[in-house]
Design a protein around this motif. Sequence first.
Motif, PDB file in Angstrom:
ATOM      1  N   GLU A  44       0.803  -1.197  -0.048  1.00 59.02           N
ATOM      2  CA  GLU A  44      -0.078   0.148   0.058  1.00 59.02           C
ATOM      3  C   GLU A  44       1.016   1.330  -0.077  1.00 59.02           C
ATOM      4  N   ASN A  45       1.940   1.226   0.618  1.00 61.24           N
ATOM      5  CA  ASN A  45       2.937   2.532   0.825  1.00 61.24           C
ATOM      6  C   ASN A  45       3.435   2.492  -0.435  1.00 61.24           C
ATOM      7  N   VAL A  46       4.021   1.795  -1.273  1.00 58.18           N
ATOM      8  CA  VAL A  46       4.452   1.735  -2.671  1.00 58.18           C
ATOM      9  C   VAL A  46       3.429   2.216  -3.677  1.00 58.18           C
ATOM     10  N   GLU A  47       2.342   1.775  -3.433  1.00 62.98           N
ATOM     11  CA  GLU A  47       1.179   2.096  -4.473  1.00 62.98           C
ATOM     12  C   GLU A  47       0.732   3.534  -4.350  1.00 62.98           C
ATOM     13  N   ILE A  48       0.861   4.012  -2.960  1.00 68.28           N
ATOM     14  CA  ILE A  48       0.551   5.248  -2.672  1.00 68.28           C
ATOM     15  C   ILE A  48       1.664   6.313  -3.242  1.00 68.28           C
TER      16      ILE A  48
END
Length: 137
Positions: free
Chosen positions: A122-126
Motif C-alpha cells: 500500500e505504501n508503494v502504491e501510494i
Amino acid sequence: MNFLPTLRDLVIVYQAFERYSAPNIKALGLTMTQFDVIATLGNQPPMTCKELGEKTLVTKGTLTGVLERLELKGVIFREANSGDGRSQLIALTKEGQQLFEKVFPEHLDFLNQAFSKLSNEENVEIQHALKKLNSIF
C-alpha cells in the motif's frame, strides 16, 4: 472536471496529516516550519537559502523570518558563501544538531504509528500515485 473528487480527497488528506502531525511537533517545542527547516538541515552540509527553500515546504518570505528566529535561538548559523558572495550558507549549530537528533527520530516514531497501518504494498502504491500526480504539474 472528473479530477475534482481527487483534488478534494488530496486536500482532505493533507489537512488530516497536518492535524495529526502538528500537535506532536508543537509538543517538541517547534512550529511545523521550524521542524521542516531543522529536519532539512540535519546531518547535511551547509546550504544556501535558495537550496533550503527548494528542499523544504517553506516559501521564501516565510523562510527569512523562520531563519531569523532559529538564529536567535542558537539553532542555526549563517556564514558568507565563499563560492558566491551574494549568498550565505546556513547550517545547524552544535545545539541545532542536537535538537535535530532528538526531535527528528521522535517525530518519525510518532508518524510511524499511523503509517504502520499500511502494508508495504500500500505504501508503494501510494508513493507511485503521488509521484504520478506530481509529474503532471
